[in-house]
Design a protein around this motif. Structure first.
Motif, PDB file in Angstrom:
ATOM      1  N   THR A   1      16.467   7.606 -13.948  1.00 35.09           N
ATOM      2  CA  THR A   1      15.717   8.825 -13.667  1.00 35.09           C
ATOM      3  C   THR A   1      14.243   8.678 -13.963  1.00 35.09           C
ATOM      4  O   THR A   1      13.491   9.615 -13.791  1.00 35.09           O
ATOM      5  N   THR A   2      13.810   7.526 -14.400  1.00 35.12           N
ATOM      6  CA  THR A   2      12.406   7.298 -14.693  1.00 35.12           C
ATOM      7  C   THR A   2      11.700   6.878 -13.417  1.00 35.12           C
ATOM      8  O   THR A   2      12.020   5.848 -12.845  1.00 35.12           O
ATOM      9  N   PRO A   3      10.749   7.695 -12.915  1.00 27.67           N
ATOM     10  CA  PRO A   3      10.040   7.308 -11.698  1.00 27.67           C
ATOM     11  C   PRO A   3       9.225   6.047 -11.930  1.00 27.67           C
ATOM     12  O   PRO A   3       8.674   5.844 -13.011  1.00 27.67           O
ATOM     13  N   LEU A   4       9.174   5.188 -10.927  1.00 26.30           N
ATOM     14  CA  LEU A   4       8.376   3.990 -11.030  1.00 26.30           C
ATOM     15  C   LEU A   4       6.898   4.285 -10.792  1.00 26.30           C
ATOM     16  O   LEU A   4       6.048   3.551 -11.227  1.00 26.30           O
ATOM     17  N   ALA A   5       6.602   5.345 -10.058  1.00 29.98           N
ATOM     18  CA  ALA A   5       5.207   5.643  -9.727  1.00 29.98           C
ATOM     19  C   ALA A   5       4.533   6.411 -10.837  1.00 29.98           C
ATOM     20  O   ALA A   5       5.109   7.075 -11.622  1.00 29.98           O
TER      21      ALA A   5
ATOM     22  N   LYS B   1       0.834  -1.211   0.000  1.00 26.00           N
ATOM     23  CA  LYS B   1       0.000   0.000   0.000  1.00 26.00           C
ATOM     24  C   LYS B   1       0.865   1.257   0.000  1.00 26.00           C
ATOM     25  O   LYS B   1       0.559   2.227  -0.685  1.00 26.00           O
ATOM     26  N   GLN B   2       1.946   1.249   0.787  1.00 26.71           N
ATOM     27  CA  GLN B   2       2.825   2.414   0.846  1.00 26.71           C
ATOM     28  C   GLN B   2       3.450   2.709  -0.513  1.00 26.71           C
ATOM     29  O   GLN B   2       3.642   3.869  -0.869  1.00 26.71           O
ATOM     30  N   LEU B   3       3.778   1.675  -1.264  1.00 26.56           N
ATOM     31  CA  LEU B   3       4.471   1.857  -2.544  1.00 26.56           C
ATOM     32  C   LEU B   3       3.530   1.962  -3.735  1.00 26.56           C
ATOM     33  O   LEU B   3       3.939   2.420  -4.797  1.00 26.56           O
ATOM     34  N   GLY B   4       2.293   1.549  -3.589  1.00 30.75           N
ATOM     35  CA  GLY B   4       1.330   1.650  -4.687  1.00 30.75           C
ATOM     36  C   GLY B   4       1.830   0.929  -5.931  1.00 30.75           C
ATOM     37  O   GLY B   4       2.360  -0.177  -5.855  1.00 30.75           O
ATOM     38  N   ASP B   5       1.691   1.571  -7.087  1.00 30.39           N
ATOM     39  CA  ASP B   5       2.096   0.967  -8.366  1.00 30.39           C
ATOM     40  C   ASP B   5       3.582   0.663  -8.429  1.00 30.39           C
ATOM     41  O   ASP B   5       4.011  -0.190  -9.194  1.00 30.39           O
ATOM     42  N   THR B   6       4.375   1.352  -7.636  1.00 26.12           N
ATOM     43  CA  THR B   6       5.820   1.117  -7.618  1.00 26.12           C
ATOM     44  C   THR B   6       6.131  -0.340  -7.278  1.00 26.12           C
ATOM     45  O   THR B   6       7.041  -0.933  -7.840  1.00 26.12           O
TER      46      THR B   6
END
Length: 180
Positions: free
Chosen positions: A176-180, A70-75
């Motif tokens: 540098t590409t965000p995972l979220a 839950k804390q990381l969501g889609d990441t």
């Protein structure tokens, strides 16, 4: 994650005091009975390995493991398995992920995430092993330099108006590409 937690926590059938509670099984302050009931650990109890396995499942699917997701969501879904196992271990040990770990994970930079985990204050040798697991996942991915210099293979039919040298992997380095 389970195998790593089993090794890190070890199995104990009788309770012991740890920081703020009696713990049993794989370092848990609860156990799960054969009928599925979650029970708080008391000093006088004795559990089986099966009880501890049920509790480990419970903690990874309904408590700490679920909290981490839950804390990381889609990441979470974008992380390599080693990083997931390491973060599940941190969450298991801390009851949730510290905010600096969440922030590092959401950058998508596994080296940064590994460094953040290694920098946590408690259980330093365990944190080093978790950090190494995260880096093992990073080493299996192409480096940003490799990604930027790799040209896509030309296929037999490139659609009109499409430049095959311009792809997501050549325009934006992985780190540098965000995972979220």
């Amino acid at each position: 994650a389970k195998a790593f937690l089993r090794k890190e926590e070890g199995f104990r059938e009788t309770p012991y005091w740890d920081v703020n509670a009696h713990r049993v099984g794989y370092g848990s302050d609860t156990t799960v009975t054969a009928d599925g009931k979650v029970v708080k650990v008391t000093q006088a109890m004795k559990i089986t390995r099966d009880d501890a396995e049920r509790d480990l499942d419970y903690r990874l699917t309904k408590r700490e493991g679920l909290q981490v997701q839950k804390q990381l969501g889609d990441t979470w879904n974008k992380l390599p398995d080693g990083a997931k196992a390491a973060l599940a271990s941190v969450g298991y040990n801390y009851c949730s992920l510290p905010k600096e770990i969440v922030a590092a994970a959401k950058t998508g930079n596994l080296e940064m995430l590994s460094s953040a985990v290694a920098g946590l204050g408690s259980n330093k040798s365990r944190r080093q092993r978790e950090a190494a697991m995260i880096l093992a996942g990073a080493k299996s991915l192409p480096s940003p330099v490799q990604m930027a210099s790799t040209q896509p293979t030309k296929s037999a039919a490139v659609p009109p108006g499409v430049d095959p040298t311009k792809t997501a992997s050549t325009e934006t380095p992985l780190s540098t590409t965000p995972l979220a």
